[in-house]
Write an enzyme that holds these catalytic residues in place. Structure first.
Site, PDB file in Angstrom:
ATOM      1  N   CYS A  51       0.832  -1.197   0.000  1.00 36.75           N
ATOM      2  CA  CYS A  51       0.000   0.000   0.000  1.00 36.75           C
ATOM      3  C   CYS A  51       0.874   1.257   0.000  1.00 36.75           C
ATOM      4  O   CYS A  51       2.066   1.212   0.325  1.00 36.75           O
ATOM      5  CB  CYS A  51      -0.891   0.059   1.245  1.00 36.75           C
ATOM      6  SG  CYS A  51      -1.994  -1.338   1.468  1.00 36.75           S
ATOM      7  N   ASP A 456      18.758  38.086 -13.830  1.00 30.56           N
ATOM      8  CA  ASP A 456      17.444  38.329 -14.430  1.00 30.56           C
ATOM      9  C   ASP A 456      16.852  39.630 -13.880  1.00 30.56           C
ATOM     10  O   ASP A 456      16.814  39.851 -12.662  1.00 30.56           O
ATOM     11  CB  ASP A 456      16.515  37.155 -14.108  1.00 30.56           C
ATOM     12  CG  ASP A 456      15.138  37.312 -14.710  1.00 30.56           C
ATOM     13  OD1 ASP A 456      14.979  37.004 -15.892  1.00 30.56           O
ATOM     14  OD2 ASP A 456      14.236  37.766 -13.976  1.00 30.56           O
TER      15      ASP A 456
END
Length: 506
Positions: A51, A456
């Site tokens: 599981c 940037d």
């Protein structure tokens, strides 16, 4: 250089040791903590079922649980997948996107179908190791070798095709990568404890089943996920003919190993809706993998946000809108070309330049449901173009033609097997490639979570507005505390602007 993170003791531990920390695993299972899905799997000794940690069933007794690092390891040990929590559909381990070592690169290649297409020798050759070395490393960390890992992926692909299409079982077997119908039937029964026909009978019939060639599915992710900058960026920079935002979904064409396809991705509160139209169903697993990569769906936002929140100037941004992802690409070479076209021009101008290349050199495709017309041209197609036909400055033409030639002849390889630092060095040696271009490719094409853009202009403006240093050197020094998640810090800083990339289109 590997960018593996070192998590705080309060967060999800490192995947390489997670499944061996029994006490933590038991606590995660007992609390049904979905953050751990994909990090490890719970195998129940009494029922022989495995599981995900968040399985809704009553947790078994601690002494009846053992923990394994992969679904493939569970299957190889003779456990079958739980029918309630479907552990084979868990989000992938974030380790494979956050690391650049051999095992992580191997996992990205396996997820992209390399073992099915080229075998284990092909996988090893791409990584520069012997097959024995690759098998040993994967077995040590994941409890399964490359063939078992590929088999687990084939089983999941088969299940998706069985449950979401009306394709005959014989065609599904070969589309999923199985060598025979018998192997297909045996594997499905072994992994899911149901025959292929029983799986199809049990499956809910969604609307996608009735459309030939279309497959509808849900892409899971670890919450939280903020879709604004993720889909906003993709929509605002969409190349005409290749990408579009339509009806609340991002749509784009895909170049795939056996054909082409169209992906339609829709943000939902607890998953990403995905609708794939493929010319060849053998491309299903690869298409899903590339869509997940594009949207950074295997990230661990809890770990990222906790690290970045330690900076008091970033913390308010994260509290306001947690779970930002890094928008990536489905084709690294395509993005590299687009990064060059976007140098020192507006978003609109970059789209225009890219759209012209697509119209002139892209491969036409049909789209009955929208406005997609082409695949983005391959490096080989672009290497043959006449530079004088490009409406670009001469220096930019040289940059573009040098890049596509290097990509076309293999001098530079940008893919899931790329070494991030080596790729940086190779790109930086090309004419016209400065730090910004190299780092944006590292961030969005190669997937380096620590890529950083201190030069940037948008970054510097956002940093200054928050009281962070705004000069590249000082900002880089401050960002040392954000490592190894600086690419995510970039997303949070960019999001302070009101640019269209930061919001979902109307």
């Amino acid at each position: 250089m590997s960018h593996s993170r070192q998590p705080d003791a309060r967060t999800v531990p490192h995947a390489r040791i997670m499944h061996t920390d029994t006490e933590r695993c038991v606590r995660a299972v007992q609390s049904k903590d979905a953050r751990f899905d994909g990090w490890f799997f719970t195998a129940v000794l009494t029922t022989r079922i495995y599981c995900r940690p968040s399985c809704p069933a009553v947790p078994p007794k601690a002494e009846n649980m053992t923990f394994l690092p992969s679904a493939a390891a569970c299957q190889q040990a003779g456990f079958r997948a739980c029918k309630r929590c479907r552990p084979d559909t868990s989000p992938g381990s974030p380790e494979w996107n956050a690391r650049a070592d051999t095992v992580a690169r191997a996992m990205r290649l396996i997820r992209d179908g390399v073992v099915d297409r080229e075998g284990v020798p092909g996988l090893a050759a791409r990584l520069g190791y012997s097959t024995r070395q690759i098998e040993r490393q994967l077995l040590a960390e994941l409890g399964a070798g490359p063939l078992a890992l590929a088999r687990a992926q084939r089983a999941q692909t088969a299940r998706l095709l069985i449950e979401t299409t009306a394709i005959p079982m014989t065609e599904i077997a070969f589309a999923a990568g199985f060598s025979s119908i018998r192997t297909f039937n045996d594997t499905v029964r072994e992994v899911f404890a149901l025959s292929p026909s029983e799986l199809r009978t049990r499956a809910a019939r969604g609307p996608g089943r009735q459309t030939p060639g279309a497959i509808s599915l849900r892409l899971p992710y670890r919450a939280p996920l903020n879709p604004d900058n993720l889909f906003g960026h993709l929509a605002a920079t969409a190349v005409p003919g290749v990408e579009e935002w339509r009806g609340g979904a991002y749509r784009r064409t895909l170049r795939l190993p056996y054909g082409h396809g169209i992906a339609e991705l829709t943000p939902q509160p607890d998953h990403i809706g995905c609708r794939l139209s493929l010319t060849d169903p053998r491309d299903l697993a690869v298409a899903i993998s590339r869509c997940r990569w594009l949207l950074d769906l295997d990230a661990d936002p809890a770990a990222v946000d906790e690290q970045l929140s330690a900076d008091p100037l970033l913390a308010p941004l994260i509290r306001k809108a947690p779970g930002r992802r890094v928008p990536r690409t489905v084709d690294a070479a395509e993005f590299a070309v687009r990064a060059v076209l976007g140098q020192q021009v507006s978003t609109a101008a970059a789209r225009t330049h890219a759209g012209r290349l697509v119209a002139a050199h892209g491969v036409p495709v049909g789209d009955r449901e929208g406005g997609l017309t082409h695949l983005f041209p391959s490096p080989e197609a672009l290497a043959a173009l006449d530079p004088d036909t490009l409406a670009l400055p001469r220096s930019r033409r040289t940059t573009l033609t040098t890049l596509v030639s290097a990509l076309a002849d293999g001098t530079i390889g940008l893919g899931f097997d790329s070494d991030w630092e080596r790729a940086r060095v190779q790109l930086g040696a090309l004419p016209g490639f400065g730090p910004w271009t190299v780092e944006v490719i590292a961030m969005r094409a190669l997937g380096d979570p620590d890529a950083f853009l201190p030069t940037d202009l948008g970054m510097r403006r956002a940093a200054g507005g928050l009281g962070l240093p705004s000069t590249p050197a000082a900002l880089t020094a401050r960002a040392a505390h954000w490592r190894p998640w600086r690419a995510y810090a970039v997303q949070y800083l960019w999001a302070t602007d009101d640019h269209p990339i930061n919001s979902l289109p109307e």
